[in-house]
Design an enzyme around this catalytic site. Structure first.
Site, PDB file in Angstrom:
ATOM      1  N   SER A 149      50.491 127.065  58.515  1.00 43.15           N
ATOM      2  CA  SER A 149      51.968 127.108  58.343  1.00 43.15           C
ATOM      3  C   SER A 149      52.347 127.642  56.609  1.00 43.15           C
ATOM      4  O   SER A 149      51.178 127.286  55.881  1.00 43.15           O
ATOM      5  CB  SER A 149      52.854 125.818  58.317  1.00 43.15           C
ATOM      6  OG  SER A 149      53.877 125.601  57.749  1.00 43.15           O
ATOM      7  N   TYR A 164      52.622 116.789  57.789  1.00 40.05           N
ATOM      8  CA  TYR A 164      52.829 117.870  57.774  1.00 40.05           C
ATOM      9  C   TYR A 164      51.865 118.785  56.463  1.00 40.05           C
ATOM     10  O   TYR A 164      51.202 119.728  56.854  1.00 40.05           O
ATOM     11  CB  TYR A 164      53.987 118.432  58.204  1.00 40.05           C
ATOM     12  CG  TYR A 164      54.251 120.014  58.942  1.00 40.05           C
ATOM     13  CD1 TYR A 164      53.692 119.811  60.114  1.00 40.05           C
ATOM     14  CD2 TYR A 164      54.543 120.869  58.235  1.00 40.05           C
ATOM     15  CE1 TYR A 164      53.794 121.128  61.032  1.00 40.05           C
ATOM     16  CE2 TYR A 164      54.697 122.195  58.997  1.00 40.05           C
ATOM     17  CZ  TYR A 164      54.217 122.341  60.224  1.00 40.05           C
ATOM     18  OH  TYR A 164      54.468 123.178  61.088  1.00 40.05           O
TER      19      TYR A 164
HETATM   20  N1  LIG Z   1      58.395 126.769  64.501  1.00 38.21           N
HETATM   21  C1  LIG Z   1      58.208 127.103  62.993  1.00 38.21           C
HETATM   22  O1  LIG Z   1      58.955 127.122  62.189  1.00 38.21           O
HETATM   23  C2  LIG Z   1      56.626 126.854  62.528  1.00 38.21           C
HETATM   24  C3  LIG Z   1      56.604 127.279  60.986  1.00 38.21           C
HETATM   25  C4  LIG Z   1      55.172 127.026  60.961  1.00 38.21           C
HETATM   26  C5  LIG Z   1      54.252 126.785  61.547  1.00 38.21           C
HETATM   27  N2  LIG Z   1      54.403 126.451  62.813  1.00 38.21           N
HETATM   28  C6  LIG Z   1      53.268 125.871  63.696  1.00 38.21           C
HETATM   29  O2  LIG Z   1      53.189 126.847  64.851  1.00 38.21           O
HETATM   30  C7  LIG Z   1      52.511 126.375  65.801  1.00 38.21           C
HETATM   31  C8  LIG Z   1      53.118 126.456  67.140  1.00 38.21           C
HETATM   32  O3  LIG Z   1      54.419 125.629  67.122  1.00 38.21           O
HETATM   33  P1  LIG Z   1      55.785 126.348  67.768  1.00 38.21           P
HETATM   34  O4  LIG Z   1      56.692 126.689  66.571  1.00 38.21           O
HETATM   35  O5  LIG Z   1      55.837 127.187  68.697  1.00 38.21           O
HETATM   36  O6  LIG Z   1      56.427 124.990  68.238  1.00 38.21           O
HETATM   37  P2  LIG Z   1      56.511 124.461  69.773  1.00 38.21           P
HETATM   38  O7  LIG Z   1      56.567 122.732  69.817  1.00 38.21           O
HETATM   39  O8  LIG Z   1      57.575 125.066  70.395  1.00 38.21           O
HETATM   40  O9  LIG Z   1      55.043 124.466  70.210  1.00 38.21           O
HETATM   41  C9  LIG Z   1      54.154 123.725  70.143  1.00 38.21           C
HETATM   42  C10 LIG Z   1      52.940 123.648  71.516  1.00 38.21           C
HETATM   43  O10 LIG Z   1      51.864 122.846  71.114  1.00 38.21           O
HETATM   44  C11 LIG Z   1      51.869 122.281  72.225  1.00 38.21           C
HETATM   45  N3  LIG Z   1      50.871 120.831  72.029  1.00 38.21           N
HETATM   46  C12 LIG Z   1      51.186 119.771  71.397  1.00 38.21           C
HETATM   47  N4  LIG Z   1      50.179 119.068  71.443  1.00 38.21           N
HETATM   48  C13 LIG Z   1      49.227 119.471  72.049  1.00 38.21           C
HETATM   49  C14 LIG Z   1      48.066 118.927  72.546  1.00 38.21           C
HETATM   50  N5  LIG Z   1      47.431 117.780  72.112  1.00 38.21           N
HETATM   51  N6  LIG Z   1      47.312 119.711  73.286  1.00 38.21           N
HETATM   52  C15 LIG Z   1      47.661 120.999  73.894  1.00 38.21           C
HETATM   53  N7  LIG Z   1      49.010 121.419  73.142  1.00 38.21           N
HETATM   54  C16 LIG Z   1      49.645 120.672  72.660  1.00 38.21           C
HETATM   55  C17 LIG Z   1      53.071 121.511  72.715  1.00 38.21           C
HETATM   56  O11 LIG Z   1      53.125 121.121  74.204  1.00 38.21           O
HETATM   57  C18 LIG Z   1      53.867 122.838  72.582  1.00 38.21           C
HETATM   58  O12 LIG Z   1      53.891 123.584  73.673  1.00 38.21           O
HETATM   59  C19 LIG Z   1      52.356 124.800  65.543  1.00 38.21           C
HETATM   60  O13 LIG Z   1      51.081 124.902  65.040  1.00 38.21           O
HETATM   61  C20 LIG Z   1      53.187 124.793  64.235  1.00 38.21           C
HETATM   62  O14 LIG Z   1      53.017 123.705  63.396  1.00 38.21           O
HETATM   63  C21 LIG Z   1      55.677 126.527  63.310  1.00 38.21           C
END
Ligand SMILES: NC(=O)c1ccc[n+]([C@@H]2O[C@H](COP(=O)([O-])OP(=O)(O)OC[C@H]3O[C@@H](n4cnc5c(N)ncnc54)[C@H](O)[C@@H]3O)[C@@H](O)[C@H]2O)c1
Length: 262
Positions: free
Chosen positions: A137, A150
């Site tokens: 992130s 985080y």
């Molecule tokens: N959305 C944002 O603004 C943003 C910004 C920076 C980083 N991120 C990072 O991007 C990545 C994806 O997040 P996203 O935004 O698509 O959110 P999201 O919540 O839509 O997707 C996250 C996915 O990870 C899965 N997950 C969680 N725990 C798990 C486990 N123990 N085993 C297997 N799967 C698991 C969830 O079921 C979900 O489908 C994450 O690492 C998040 O921290 C997101």
């Protein structure tokens, strides 16, 4: 790495950024294993065809990662590229974050990456080839207002990706680390594990679409370079922070005050 014909695995691919990455890799000719607690099979079906499969996997333990790597290898053959994308945003301040939330953040956002790498590296080193990607992130190179877990775990994820590149680059292992600000997914909008302070993220930068982020990631993998910074201003903030850490901290405290005041 040319993604055509490569065996790829994406965790957290049931929805959000992971689902978009899986779709983009598939569109570029890769075989794709989608892994998630739930939803991976449905997303795989929506992509369609015989080069994609969805698995139920929980990456919050070493055994969950080992099993995922075994099952994914059985689907298409040895894994060429592994994308540790699953993540959780839960947790706020020191006072208000319980130990379960700390453990989940470290297990899923950090330890999952090293557990996966532990089981992937022996084969990759033998072949002199392999690609490890992770979603950290912008919080991992800067900070997440409002969330100690985080901020700490995403920083650790960046550190681990750098460690892999430094230690195994000469053995042919490539590493890419995705560090976005806001992306339009359930995590940003308050799904199961909203990022604390996500309103700040939304206000601070353009919120990007997962599909656009996935195109940039795939381009970066093809170019075999390390960082994906889909919000270009993050590179400026990194330079600003390195040049004058005290001034950068002062600016972040100002943001923190604005959040605290609502
Ligand atoms: N959305 C944002 O603004 C943003 C910004 C920076 C980083 N991120 C990072 O991007 C990545 C994806 O997040 P996203 O935004 O698509 O959110 P999201 O919540 O839509 O997707 C996250 C996915 O990870 C899965 N997950 C969680 N725990 C798990 C486990 N123990 N085993 C297997 N799967 C698991 C969830 O079921 C979900 O489908 C994450 O690492 C998040 O921290 C997101």
């Amino acid at each position: 790495m040319d993604l055509q014909g490569k065996n790829t695995v994406v965790t957290g691919a049931g929805r959000g950024i992971g689902a978009a990455l899986a779709r983009e890799f598939h569109a570029r000719g890769a075989n794709v294993v989608l892994a998630d607690l739930a939803g991976a099979a449905e997303t795989a079906t929506s992509i369609g065809g015989d080069r994609v499969v969805g698995l139920v996997a929980d990456v919050s333990s070493e055994d969950g990662n080992r099993r995922l790597i075994d099952e994914a290898s059985a689907a298409f053959g040895p894994i060429d590229l592994f994308f540790a994308n699953a993540g959780v945003g839960g947790g706020t301040t020191l006072a208000d974050t319980d130990e379960d939330a700390w453990a989940a953040a470290f297990n899923i956002n950090v330890h999952a990456h090293r557990w996966a790498a532990k089981y992937l590296l022996p084969d990759w080193i033998e072949r002199g080839d392999g690609y490890f990607c992770s979603t950290a992130s912008a919080a991992g190179v800067l900070a997440q207002i409002g969330s100690a877990p985080y901020t700490m775990t995403k920083r650790a994820a960046v550190a681990f990706a750098e460690y892999l590149s430094i230690t195994y680059g000469d053995a042919g292992i490539k590493v890419t680390c995705l560090c976005p600000q806001g992306v339009n997914t359930e995590m940003l909008h308050g799904g199961d594990d909203p990022i604390s302070g996500s309103n700040v993220v939304k206000a601070a930068a353009d919120v990007l679409e997962p599909d656009d982020v996935a195109v940039e990631v795939a381009d970066t993998i093809e170019a075999e370079t390390f960082f994906v910074l889909p919000h270009p201003e993050v590179a400026d903030y990194m330079q600003f922070k390195a040049a004058d850490p005290d001034r950068w901290l002062g600016g972040m405290r100002k943001l923190q005050r604005r959040v605290a005041e609502g």
